[in-house]
Structure formats: structure tokens, C-alpha cells
Design an enzyme around this catalytic site. Structure first.
Site, PDB file in Angstrom:
ATOM      1  N   LYS A 198       0.854  -1.188   0.000  1.00  0.00           N
ATOM      2  CA  LYS A 198       0.000   0.000   0.000  1.00  0.00           C
ATOM      3  C   LYS A 198       0.888   1.235   0.000  1.00  0.00           C
ATOM      4  O   LYS A 198       1.717   1.418   0.901  1.00  0.00           O
ATOM      5  CB  LYS A 198      -0.899  -0.011   1.237  1.00  0.00           C
ATOM      6  CG  LYS A 198      -1.756   1.239   1.368  1.00  0.00           C
ATOM      7  CD  LYS A 198      -2.751   1.116   2.497  1.00  0.00           C
ATOM      8  CE  LYS A 198      -3.518   2.404   2.681  1.00  0.00           C
ATOM      9  NZ  LYS A 198      -4.462   2.318   3.809  1.00  0.00           N
ATOM     10  N   ARG A 208     -10.856  10.139   2.136  1.00  0.00           N
ATOM     11  CA  ARG A 208     -10.756  10.760   3.465  1.00  0.00           C
ATOM     12  C   ARG A 208     -11.969  11.619   3.755  1.00  0.00           C
ATOM     13  O   ARG A 208     -12.317  11.815   4.912  1.00  0.00           O
ATOM     14  CB  ARG A 208      -9.431  11.503   3.598  1.00  0.00           C
ATOM     15  CG  ARG A 208      -8.300  10.470   3.507  1.00  0.00           C
ATOM     16  CD  ARG A 208      -6.928  10.948   3.856  1.00  0.00           C
ATOM     17  NE  ARG A 208      -5.983   9.849   3.620  1.00  0.00           N
ATOM     18  CZ  ARG A 208      -4.730   9.998   3.252  1.00  0.00           C
ATOM     19  NH1 ARG A 208      -4.241  11.220   3.093  1.00  0.00           N
ATOM     20  NH2 ARG A 208      -3.959   8.954   3.057  1.00  0.00           N
ATOM     21  N   ARG A 220       1.229   9.980   5.890  1.00  0.00           N
ATOM     22  CA  ARG A 220       1.350   8.556   6.200  1.00  0.00           C
ATOM     23  C   ARG A 220       2.659   7.957   5.673  1.00  0.00           C
ATOM     24  O   ARG A 220       2.791   6.762   5.501  1.00  0.00           O
ATOM     25  CB  ARG A 220       0.163   7.793   5.617  1.00  0.00           C
ATOM     26  CG  ARG A 220      -1.217   8.344   5.970  1.00  0.00           C
ATOM     27  CD  ARG A 220      -2.213   7.225   6.246  1.00  0.00           C
ATOM     28  NE  ARG A 220      -3.617   7.607   6.157  1.00  0.00           N
ATOM     29  CZ  ARG A 220      -4.299   8.279   7.084  1.00  0.00           C
ATOM     30  NH1 ARG A 220      -3.696   8.705   8.179  1.00  0.00           N
ATOM     31  NH2 ARG A 220      -5.590   8.536   6.914  1.00  0.00           N
ATOM     32  N   GLU A 236       7.425  -6.242   1.098  1.00  0.00           N
ATOM     33  CA  GLU A 236       6.188  -6.181   1.896  1.00  0.00           C
ATOM     34  C   GLU A 236       5.267  -7.359   1.562  1.00  0.00           C
ATOM     35  O   GLU A 236       4.675  -7.977   2.448  1.00  0.00           O
ATOM     36  CB  GLU A 236       5.436  -4.869   1.629  1.00  0.00           C
ATOM     37  CG  GLU A 236       6.046  -3.636   2.272  1.00  0.00           C
ATOM     38  CD  GLU A 236       5.729  -3.518   3.763  1.00  0.00           C
ATOM     39  OE1 GLU A 236       5.114  -4.446   4.336  1.00  0.00           O
ATOM     40  OE2 GLU A 236       6.095  -2.500   4.371  1.00  0.00           O
ATOM     41  N   LYS A 251      -2.256  -1.579  -3.727  1.00  0.00           N
ATOM     42  CA  LYS A 251      -3.120  -0.402  -3.639  1.00  0.00           C
ATOM     43  C   LYS A 251      -2.307   0.868  -3.695  1.00  0.00           C
ATOM     44  O   LYS A 251      -1.302   0.947  -2.986  1.00  0.00           O
ATOM     45  CB  LYS A 251      -3.878  -0.480  -2.310  1.00  0.00           C
ATOM     46  CG  LYS A 251      -4.749   0.696  -2.007  1.00  0.00           C
ATOM     47  CD  LYS A 251      -5.277   0.569  -0.614  1.00  0.00           C
ATOM     48  CE  LYS A 251      -6.058   1.811  -0.299  1.00  0.00           C
ATOM     49  NZ  LYS A 251      -6.450   1.886   1.069  1.00  0.00           N
ATOM     50  N   SER A 277     -10.326   5.542  -4.325  1.00  0.00           N
ATOM     51  CA  SER A 277     -11.258   6.660  -4.453  1.00  0.00           C
ATOM     52  C   SER A 277     -10.830   7.681  -5.509  1.00  0.00           C
ATOM     53  O   SER A 277     -11.651   8.144  -6.307  1.00  0.00           O
ATOM     54  CB  SER A 277     -11.423   7.348  -3.098  1.00  0.00           C
ATOM     55  OG  SER A 277     -10.175   7.799  -2.603  1.00  0.00           O
ATOM     56  N   TYR A 316     -15.317   1.102  -6.355  1.00  0.00           N
ATOM     57  CA  TYR A 316     -16.582   1.784  -6.065  1.00  0.00           C
ATOM     58  C   TYR A 316     -17.563   1.618  -7.218  1.00  0.00           C
ATOM     59  O   TYR A 316     -18.746   1.919  -7.065  1.00  0.00           O
ATOM     60  CB  TYR A 316     -16.307   3.265  -5.761  1.00  0.00           C
ATOM     61  CG  TYR A 316     -15.383   3.402  -4.567  1.00  0.00           C
ATOM     62  CD1 TYR A 316     -15.885   3.277  -3.277  1.00  0.00           C
ATOM     63  CD2 TYR A 316     -14.005   3.571  -4.720  1.00  0.00           C
ATOM     64  CE1 TYR A 316     -15.044   3.336  -2.173  1.00  0.00           C
ATOM     65  CE2 TYR A 316     -13.157   3.628  -3.630  1.00  0.00           C
ATOM     66  CZ  TYR A 316     -13.684   3.508  -2.357  1.00  0.00           C
ATOM     67  OH  TYR A 316     -12.840   3.547  -1.277  1.00  0.00           O
TER      68      TYR A 316
HETATM   69  C1  PBG Z   1      -7.351   3.176   5.831  1.00  0.00           C
HETATM   70  C2  PBG Z   1      -7.616   3.141   4.375  1.00  0.00           C
HETATM   71  C3  PBG Z   1      -7.454   4.141   3.408  1.00  0.00           C
HETATM   72  C4  PBG Z   1      -7.973   3.619   2.218  1.00  0.00           C
HETATM   73  C5  PBG Z   1      -8.394   2.318   2.482  1.00  0.00           C
HETATM   74  N1  PBG Z   1      -8.140   2.032   3.816  1.00  0.00           N
HETATM   75  C6  PBG Z   1      -6.975   5.523   3.524  1.00  0.00           C
HETATM   76  C7  PBG Z   1      -5.576   5.828   3.823  1.00  0.00           C
HETATM   77  O1  PBG Z   1      -4.720   4.966   3.950  1.00  0.00           O
HETATM   78  O2  PBG Z   1      -5.322   7.008   3.978  1.00  0.00           O
HETATM   79  C8  PBG Z   1      -8.077   4.339   0.909  1.00  0.00           C
HETATM   80  C9  PBG Z   1      -9.136   3.833  -0.007  1.00  0.00           C
HETATM   81  C10 PBG Z   1      -9.491   4.737  -1.126  1.00  0.00           C
HETATM   82  O3  PBG Z   1      -8.865   5.786  -1.385  1.00  0.00           O
HETATM   83  O4  PBG Z   1     -10.461   4.395  -1.818  1.00  0.00           O
HETATM   84  N2  PBG Z   1      -6.045   3.291   6.228  1.00  0.00           N
END
Ligand code: PBG
Length: 327
Positions: A198, A208, A220, A236, A251, A277, A316
Site C-alpha cells: 500500500k 478521506r 502517512r 512487503e 493499492k 477513491s 466503487y
Molecule cells: C485506511 C484506508 C485508506 C484507504 C483504504 N483504507 C486511507 C488511507 O490509507 O489514507 C483508501 C481507499 C481509497 O482511497 O479508496 N487506512
């Protein structure tokens, strides 16, 4: 081996029937998983401004989404919760009466085992500062304290009846700790889909808003991967497999198809990819302006993610695409 004019690749592309017969990558509803936002204390769905077609749902409302998912043969729902109250440690994540456990129980009551139910495991929706776990004295997420919280979250979701937990916090050792916690808690049948690779991505922006998990400050980068690091992503993925993940995730999806393809080559575990998203929102935004054909661009995105090696795509657009496949 022959070449033109004996060989004409256009022969197999001449009609829709020929093209369908020779398609290498198909979209099947069972390969699509819909992320769902469930919010405590609301009465009706609340649309997410930056994600046309996506809403936050009240706990009961998730049942309706689940029924549609079953009717369309979807591969599952991935639940995210927005709690009534947040605190510094994110304790709402493991509240047995929180939005995710409540929604899981409601969905199970309504559709039994006909639908695969996943819960995302992270604390960013539950902490008042929006970070993925409690902060240490340097203001970064404390690894082991966050992992202890994830184990409690996973147990709460398993007690409620999820099939799969999906830890997304990118803390070291989170998969092994959750596996041990689930097994100790009598949940050896609950699987773990690890958000293994990720990346620290700008494409999570709209999420968010949807998950109400914007950070008060910071980023992050101390736990999610640097977007340029493919070798580290492979480490990872390998570590999460060693720690006992049942399936691995990459991701975001489209900007990281090379990572996905490398993961496909390196591992025989099932692979998921999260069409996040921002990937969804940019297609919708351009389509709203008439700059591209939204449904086609969405389909092409998800087919490409499957082509690169994903067995499952979290998107989505899952309901929309599944309905399209069903005709
Ligand atoms: C939680 C999480 C996130 C997403 C999925 N689980 C946000 C992040 O890491 O900031 C993002 C999913 C998306 O953008 O559709 N940590």
C-alpha cells in the site's frame, strides 16, 4: 510462422461475437468487491461529494446494499466504519456496538453466508487526529500500539461474523499479530487479506472525505510505501505472505500495475487490487465535464487491473459494472 498477408490479426476482431469468444480478460461480478461506508447515527444515505454515486450508509441501509450485491453475484462488500465519537487511541474501532460490527450482524441476519463480508482494519476512521493508530512522543504512529488496536478491531469484526479482515494500516507485524489474535479468539476460519503493498498515495484524497479520516497534521509516509519503490513493495508482499496472509493486496491499482504484475509472478496467493477513491473520482469528474466516456473508462480501468494480475478488484464501480455484465 507466417506473417502478412497470410496472417491477419483482424480476422478474430471482425464481429462482436468473435471478439467476445477471444477475449482474454473478462469481468465477472464475483471478481468485484464493493467498498461500503457505514456511519453511526444517520437515518438515510449521505452522498459523498467527491465520489458521485457513493454514499455513507446508515447501519440498516447496508442490508439493502448487501441484497443488491447478492442479486448481482458480487464478490463481496468491504466495510469501513465512521463512529459516533473519536478519541486519541481509536477505541471506537473495537466497540462491539460500533457501525461495522452492527452492520455485519445486520447483513448476516439478512443474507446469511450468501455474501462474502470483509472489514477493513485500521484506526484512521476512529482516532481524533486521523492517524492509523495512537501517536508516539515523536508524533508518529507507534507501531506496536497500533497493532494491538488492530488485533482488538479484528476480533470485534470476527465476533460479529465477517469472513475476511483486511488490515490496511501498514504497521510491521500486523498480519502475524492479527492471525495469532484471531486464532486465540477461536476465529481460525476468518481469513486475512493483507493490504501488503500500500503506497502513500495522493489518490486516497476523496476517501478521506467519505471515511471522515482526514489527518489533523502530518502524512502517512512513515508507514505507507514510497510511490517509487517497487523492490520494497515486493518485500512487503513476501513478508505478509510469511506472516500468514490468505491473500495479498496492491493499492492503489492503476498507477501500480507493474507492482501488481510483479506480485502475480512472485506469489501464488490470491491477489486483490484496490481501484481507489481518487482513481474512481477522476473518471467521474472528467465524465461530468463530458471529457471522456465514464462507463467505458471505468470498465477499461477495471479490466486492465484484472489483466495485470488481480483476481479480485475492489472498486466503487462494482455494482455498476456487475449490473452491466448481467445486462
Ligand atoms: C485506511 C484506508 C485508506 C484507504 C483504504 N483504507 C486511507 C488511507 O490509507 O489514507 C483508501 C481507499 C481509497 O482511497 O479508496 N487506512
Amino acid at each position: 510462422m507466417s506473417s502478412f498477408p497470410q496472417t491477419r490479426l483482424r480476422r478474430l476482431r471482425r464481429t462482436p461475437a468473435l471478439r467476445a469468444a477471444f477475449a482474454e480478460t473478462r469481468l465477472h461480478p464475483a471478481a468485484l468487491v464493493l467498498p461500503v461506508f457505514v456511519k453511526a447515527g444517520i437515518e438515510r444515505p449521505e452522498p459523498v461529494g467527491s465520489m458521485p454515486g457513493v454514499s455513507q450508509h446508515p447501519v440498516d441501509g447496508v442490508v439493502e446494499v448487501a441484497r443488491r450485491a447478492v442479486d448481482l453475484g458480487l464478490g463481496g462488500l468491504l466495510l469501513f466504519g465512521i463512529p459516533a465519537a473519536k478519541d486519541a487511541s481509536g477505541s471506537g474501532g473495537w466497540d462491539p456496538d460500533g457501525p461495522v460490527p452492527a452492520a455485519v450482524r445486520a447483513v448476516r441476519d439478512a443474507v446469511g453466508d450468501e455474501l462474502v463480508v470483509w472489514a477493513d482494519v485500521c484506526q484512521c476512521e476512529y482516532t481524533d487526529h486521523g492517524h492509523c493508530g495512537p501517536l508516539d512522543d515523536r508524533g508518529q504512529v507507534g507501531n506496536d500500539a497500533a497493532v494491538a488496536g488492530y488485533v482488538r478491531d479484528a476480533l470485534a469484526y470476527a465476533d460479529a461474523g465477517v469472513d475476511l479482515v483486511a488490515p490496511s494500516g501498514m504497521m510491521d507485524g500486523q498480519v502475524a499479530a492479527i492471525r495469532a489474535g484471531l486464532d486465540d479468539g477461536g476465529h481460525e476460519a476468518v481469513g486475512i487479506v493483507a493490504y501488503a503493498a500500500k503506497f502513500a498515495s495522493a489518490f486516497y484524497g476523496p476517501f478521506r472525505e467519505a471515511a471522515e479520516s482526514a489527518m489533523v497534521g502530518g502524512d502517512r509516509a512513515s508507514h505507507q510505501l514510497d510511490p517509487g519503490n517497487r523492490r520494497e513493495a515486493r518485500r512487503e508482499l513476501a513478508l505478509d505472505a510469511l506472516e500468514g496472509a490468505d491473500a495479498l493486496m496492491v493499492k492503489p491499482a492503476l498507477p501500480y500495475l507493474d507492482v501488481l504484475a510483479a506480485a502475480r509472478d512472485a506469489s501464488d496467493l490470491p491477489l486483490a487490487a484496490y481501484h481507489v477513491s481518487g482513481e474512481y473520482a477522476m473518471v467521474q469528474a472528467a465524465a461530468e465535464r463530458g471529457w471522456l466516456d465514464g462507463p467505458r473508462a471505468m470498465r477499461e480501468s477495471v479490466v486492465s487491473i484484472r489483466r495485470a494480475g488481480a483476481d479480485l478488484v475492489l472498486t466503487y464501480a462494482a455494482l455498476y459494472l456487475a449490473a452491466e455484465v448481467a445486462g
